[in-house]
Design a protein around this motif. Sequence first.
Motif, PDB file in Angstrom:
ATOM      1  N   THR A  42     -74.443 -19.541 -10.871  1.00 27.02           N
ATOM      2  CA  THR A  42     -75.404 -18.856 -10.005  1.00 27.02           C
ATOM      3  C   THR A  42     -75.721 -17.516 -10.655  1.00 27.02           C
ATOM      4  O   THR A  42     -75.078 -17.113 -11.615  1.00 27.02           O
ATOM      5  N   LEU A  43     -76.705 -16.808 -10.094  1.00 24.69           N
ATOM      6  CA  LEU A  43     -77.211 -15.616 -10.790  1.00 24.69           C
ATOM      7  C   LEU A  43     -76.163 -14.544 -11.091  1.00 24.69           C
ATOM      8  O   LEU A  43     -76.087 -14.065 -12.222  1.00 24.69           O
ATOM      9  N   PRO A  44     -75.338 -14.112 -10.107  1.00 28.14           N
ATOM     10  CA  PRO A  44     -74.395 -13.043 -10.431  1.00 28.14           C
ATOM     11  C   PRO A  44     -73.444 -13.431 -11.562  1.00 28.14           C
ATOM     12  O   PRO A  44     -73.140 -12.624 -12.441  1.00 28.14           O
ATOM     13  N   LEU A  45     -73.014 -14.681 -11.565  1.00 26.81           N
ATOM     14  CA  LEU A  45     -72.111 -15.158 -12.609  1.00 26.81           C
ATOM     15  C   LEU A  45     -72.848 -15.203 -13.947  1.00 26.81           C
ATOM     16  O   LEU A  45     -72.303 -14.814 -14.991  1.00 26.81           O
ATOM     17  N   ALA A  46     -74.102 -15.644 -13.911  1.00 19.88           N
ATOM     18  CA  ALA A  46     -74.900 -15.712 -15.123  1.00 19.88           C
ATOM     19  C   ALA A  46     -75.099 -14.313 -15.700  1.00 19.88           C
ATOM     20  O   ALA A  46     -75.059 -14.132 -16.925  1.00 19.88           O
ATOM     21  N   LEU A  47     -75.300 -13.332 -14.819  1.00 20.60           N
ATOM     22  CA  LEU A  47     -75.455 -11.942 -15.263  1.00 20.60           C
ATOM     23  C   LEU A  47     -74.227 -11.495 -16.037  1.00 20.60           C
ATOM     24  O   LEU A  47     -74.327 -10.946 -17.136  1.00 20.60           O
ATOM     25  N   ALA A  48     -73.063 -11.729 -15.424  1.00 25.64           N
ATOM     26  CA  ALA A  48     -71.819 -11.290 -16.050  1.00 25.64           C
ATOM     27  C   ALA A  48     -71.613 -12.007 -17.377  1.00 25.64           C
ATOM     28  O   ALA A  48     -71.182 -11.402 -18.363  1.00 25.64           O
ATOM     29  N   ALA A  63     -82.204  -6.127 -22.799  1.00 23.07           N
ATOM     30  CA  ALA A  63     -82.257  -7.514 -22.329  1.00 23.07           C
ATOM     31  C   ALA A  63     -81.304  -7.721 -21.154  1.00 23.07           C
ATOM     32  O   ALA A  63     -81.644  -8.396 -20.171  1.00 23.07           O
ATOM     33  N   VAL A  64     -80.100  -7.128 -21.249  1.00 25.21           N
ATOM     34  CA  VAL A  64     -79.148  -7.236 -20.138  1.00 25.21           C
ATOM     35  C   VAL A  64     -79.767  -6.649 -18.873  1.00 25.21           C
ATOM     36  O   VAL A  64     -79.696  -7.233 -17.792  1.00 25.21           O
ATOM     37  N   LEU A  65     -80.424  -5.492 -19.035  1.00 27.00           N
ATOM     38  CA  LEU A  65     -81.015  -4.849 -17.858  1.00 27.00           C
ATOM     39  C   LEU A  65     -82.210  -5.639 -17.342  1.00 27.00           C
ATOM     40  O   LEU A  65     -82.469  -5.668 -16.133  1.00 27.00           O
ATOM     41  N   ALA A  66     -82.924  -6.318 -18.258  1.00 22.85           N
ATOM     42  CA  ALA A  66     -84.015  -7.179 -17.797  1.00 22.85           C
ATOM     43  C   ALA A  66     -83.454  -8.303 -16.928  1.00 22.85           C
ATOM     44  O   ALA A  66     -84.051  -8.668 -15.908  1.00 22.85           O
ATOM     45  N   SER A  67     -82.278  -8.825 -17.310  1.00 19.15           N
ATOM     46  CA  SER A  67     -81.680  -9.889 -16.494  1.00 19.15           C
ATOM     47  C   SER A  67     -81.289  -9.337 -15.119  1.00 19.15           C
ATOM     48  O   SER A  67     -81.450 -10.011 -14.101  1.00 19.15           O
ATOM     49  N   VAL A  68     -80.812  -8.091 -15.092  1.00 22.52           N
ATOM     50  CA  VAL A  68     -80.478  -7.477 -13.806  1.00 22.52           C
ATOM     51  C   VAL A  68     -81.733  -7.349 -12.942  1.00 22.52           C
ATOM     52  O   VAL A  68     -81.747  -7.722 -11.764  1.00 22.52           O
ATOM     53  N   VAL A  69     -82.812  -6.846 -13.562  1.00 18.16           N
ATOM     54  CA  VAL A  69     -84.061  -6.667 -12.802  1.00 18.16           C
ATOM     55  C   VAL A  69     -84.545  -8.010 -12.261  1.00 18.16           C
ATOM     56  O   VAL A  69     -84.957  -8.119 -11.104  1.00 18.16           O
ATOM     57  N   SER A  89     -72.801  -7.086  -6.448  1.00 19.78           N
ATOM     58  CA  SER A  89     -71.833  -6.220  -7.112  1.00 19.78           C
ATOM     59  C   SER A  89     -71.891  -6.410  -8.615  1.00 19.78           C
ATOM     60  O   SER A  89     -71.713  -5.459  -9.374  1.00 19.78           O
ATOM     61  N   ALA A  90     -72.143  -7.643  -9.047  1.00 20.75           N
ATOM     62  CA  ALA A  90     -72.201  -7.918 -10.475  1.00 20.75           C
ATOM     63  C   ALA A  90     -73.335  -7.120 -11.112  1.00 20.75           C
ATOM     64  O   ALA A  90     -73.146  -6.465 -12.148  1.00 20.75           O
ATOM     65  N   ALA A  91     -74.505  -7.133 -10.492  1.00 21.22           N
ATOM     66  CA  ALA A  91     -75.659  -6.409 -11.031  1.00 21.22           C
ATOM     67  C   ALA A  91     -75.368  -4.910 -11.064  1.00 21.22           C
ATOM     68  O   ALA A  91     -75.681  -4.222 -12.044  1.00 21.22           O
ATOM     69  N   ILE A  92     -74.757  -4.399 -10.013  1.00 19.41           N
ATOM     70  CA  ILE A  92     -74.456  -2.967  -9.942  1.00 19.41           C
ATOM     71  C   ILE A  92     -73.449  -2.583 -11.019  1.00 19.41           C
ATOM     72  O   ILE A  92     -73.618  -1.586 -11.721  1.00 19.41           O
ATOM     73  N   ALA A  93     -72.417  -3.397 -11.153  1.00 18.06           N
ATOM     74  CA  ALA A  93     -71.388  -3.091 -12.138  1.00 18.06           C
ATOM     75  C   ALA A  93     -71.967  -3.099 -13.549  1.00 18.06           C
ATOM     76  O   ALA A  93     -71.670  -2.210 -14.362  1.00 18.06           O
ATOM     77  N   ILE A  94     -72.828  -4.076 -13.837  1.00 18.31           N
ATOM     78  CA  ILE A  94     -73.421  -4.164 -15.174  1.00 18.31           C
ATOM     79  C   ILE A  94     -74.298  -2.949 -15.448  1.00 18.31           C
ATOM     80  O   ILE A  94     -74.273  -2.362 -16.527  1.00 18.31           O
ATOM     81  N   THR A  95     -75.062  -2.546 -14.417  1.00 17.47           N
ATOM     82  CA  THR A  95     -75.926  -1.377 -14.568  1.00 17.47           C
ATOM     83  C   THR A  95     -75.110  -0.133 -14.922  1.00 17.47           C
ATOM     84  O   THR A  95     -75.421   0.582 -15.874  1.00 17.47           O
ATOM     85  N   PHE A  96     -74.049   0.121 -14.175  1.00 15.48           N
ATOM     86  CA  PHE A  96     -73.280   1.338 -14.415  1.00 15.48           C
ATOM     87  C   PHE A  96     -72.492   1.265 -15.719  1.00 15.48           C
ATOM     88  O   PHE A  96     -72.260   2.280 -16.364  1.00 15.48           O
ATOM     89  N   LYS A  97     -72.091   0.068 -16.077  1.00 14.48           N
ATOM     90  CA  LYS A  97     -71.383  -0.092 -17.338  1.00 14.48           C
ATOM     91  C   LYS A  97     -72.294   0.321 -18.495  1.00 14.48           C
ATOM     92  O   LYS A  97     -71.869   1.038 -19.413  1.00 14.48           O
ATOM     93  N   ALA A  98     -73.553  -0.104 -18.416  1.00 14.55           N
ATOM     94  CA  ALA A  98     -74.499   0.245 -19.475  1.00 14.55           C
ATOM     95  C   ALA A  98     -74.850   1.731 -19.403  1.00 14.55           C
ATOM     96  O   ALA A  98     -74.928   2.424 -20.412  1.00 14.55           O
ATOM     97  N   LEU A  99     -75.027   2.210 -18.178  1.00 15.98           N
ATOM     98  CA  LEU A  99     -75.437   3.599 -17.968  1.00 15.98           C
ATOM     99  C   LEU A  99     -74.381   4.567 -18.493  1.00 15.98           C
ATOM    100  O   LEU A  99     -74.690   5.626 -19.026  1.00 15.98           O
ATOM    101  N   LEU A 100     -73.117   4.227 -18.334  1.00 15.38           N
ATOM    102  CA  LEU A 100     -72.030   5.148 -18.656  1.00 15.38           C
ATOM    103  C   LEU A 100     -71.427   4.904 -20.029  1.00 15.38           C
ATOM    104  O   LEU A 100     -70.451   5.541 -20.403  1.00 15.38           O
ATOM    105  N   ASP A 101     -72.015   3.977 -20.780  1.00 11.36           N
ATOM    106  CA  ASP A 101     -71.477   3.686 -22.099  1.00 11.36           C
ATOM    107  C   ASP A 101     -71.469   4.956 -22.955  1.00 11.36           C
ATOM    108  O   ASP A 101     -72.480   5.629 -23.083  1.00 11.36           O
TER     109      ASP A 101
END
Lengths: 300, 304
Positions: free
Chosen positions: A248-254, A267-273, B125-137
């Motif tokens: 699912t999406l959250p897992l795919a993001l990670a 690209a990672v941030l595009a996936s988040v958006v 939470s996954a999206a938020i965590a990824i965002t901050f991980k990149a932001l704070l790198d």
Amino acid sequence: MTTTHTSRAAKRPATSGAHGRHPAKSRQRPNWLGGLVSWLWLAVVLIPIYWIVITSLKTQSNYYLTNPFVPPGDPTLDNYRLVIEMDFPLYFLNSLIVAIGTVIPSVLFSFMAAYAIVRSSGANRFLRGVNSLFLMGLAIPLQATVIPVYLLIIKMQLYDSLTALILPSIAFAIPLSVLVLSNFIRDVPKELFESMRLDGASEWKTLWGLAFPLTRPAVVTVSIYNALQVWNGFLLPLILTQSPDKRTLPLALAAFQGGPYGVNVPAVLASVVLTILPILILYTVGRRQLLSGLTAGFGK
Amino acid sequence: MSAITARRTSSAAASRGGGVLPWLALPALVAFAVFALIPLIGVLLLSFTSWDTLGEIQLTGLESWRQVLTDPGLPHALWVTFLIMLLSWGFQTPASILIGVFLAGHQRYRELLAVLYFIPLLLSSAAIAITFKALLDPNFGIGAGLGLDFLTQDWLGEPGLAFGVVIFVVSWQYIPFHSLLYQGGVRQIPRSLYEAAELDGAGRVRMFFSITLPQLKYTIITSSTLMLVGSLTFFDLIFVLTEGGPGDATRALALDMYKRGFQANLMGAACVIGVILVLVGLALALLLRRIGGRDPYASQLEGA
């Protein structure tokens, strides 16, 4: 009820005008501290969101060279193209299937249970027990039970399927849904039930013909809330699936961020958006419904 | 009056075979029983076994309990969980009350503020965590990009900093929700209280402490219950953000359970942590209920 309250409160300025403002408006100092904290926190909320959006439009080489808060001079959609090629439409579809597959049964089952609990008005010992059971379910962190859920799913030979995500999600959604829905069913005037009964309607018919249509706003609210929970869920997909095509999406993001493309920050941030875009669109369309839904279970 | 009506309808329902109503609750009950109730009992039973996910489940009595209880990792995980709980509560509660009070005003721009404000509620939470991980790198994040030294720290590599980041990101995610609760709570305070206080010449600060805060009592209890019980199960965020690291600096209970179970393949030990989680959650809920003098969920039952 919170939902009705929220909409009522929101309409207040229109109906009562200046008179309805905070009483001390004229003589009192404005709430500097509250204002300061609120504006400050608004910046804290918006800056990362602004940053992910503009960064997702930069090329990877540009990302390292430009000021992080300046939008790209030549925005590119290449990152989005890459993410879409990385099977994100499939993950989107998986999330959608799991969300719909969870929401419809959980809300229908919860509605039937809530109806039975309200209509028996505590006269039935079995239903009283069911009610207390669901209330207890609210106090217990159900995530603590994921290992037995995992075992159960394996024994049922459902491991690594979308059904494996749907079934526990339904169960986890039930306590809060029953609580919120029964509050709204309780608000339906008793006389209406009585007249249905005098007309000889069965409980089944009263349930779907009277109670369900009258509480539709609550049903929508609970559905949205449950959908959001499932859409954003991470733990169940993590432990109950393993194939990439079941993500699912959250897992795919990670996975995307942890994978070979993880160094490509835009690209990672595009996936988040991409994953938050559908929800943001829903939010702009049904904001009031959504916000009231999020607090419906908890507001005093 | 409503009590009489209620009794009449319920006896009416019972007299013509209230038998139908319990059946209506059955699908929800079965779904809940199979995937929540049985696992709840299962987590206790499995804590007396050893299971490595591949072989057979073996009954080993108190072996897993002894293993977990003598492991210094347990007090550490409990401490981390407690600290996250306390610090995130201590930061979020005053901020949420201040913001909730401010947003409860009916000015048009505050409504607009609220629209933007609640966006974090919608994100995973996954999206938020990824965002901050990149932001704070430290090498490629905003600190490096802006050339600001104080932002260019190894945010997720230093135990203290990583812990602070977790608290901050948790707050980023949940302050909007709790502000929303307080906004609703403040709007339900009768205006007459403020009008009376104003006649008595009370100032804003005085009114806040002697009217707003006491009137928000139940909202504070509800919000705190959700924060504290919720923080027991922070998993997604920490998992994606720090994976419990650096070292085990942010290895809270829920993450500890996952790591023992699904990474070290010690399902028995992981279930011991699960049981502890359930017990701590129940104890917290009971404690807060005792403090509040009533069930935080009860307002709904009374139809308040």
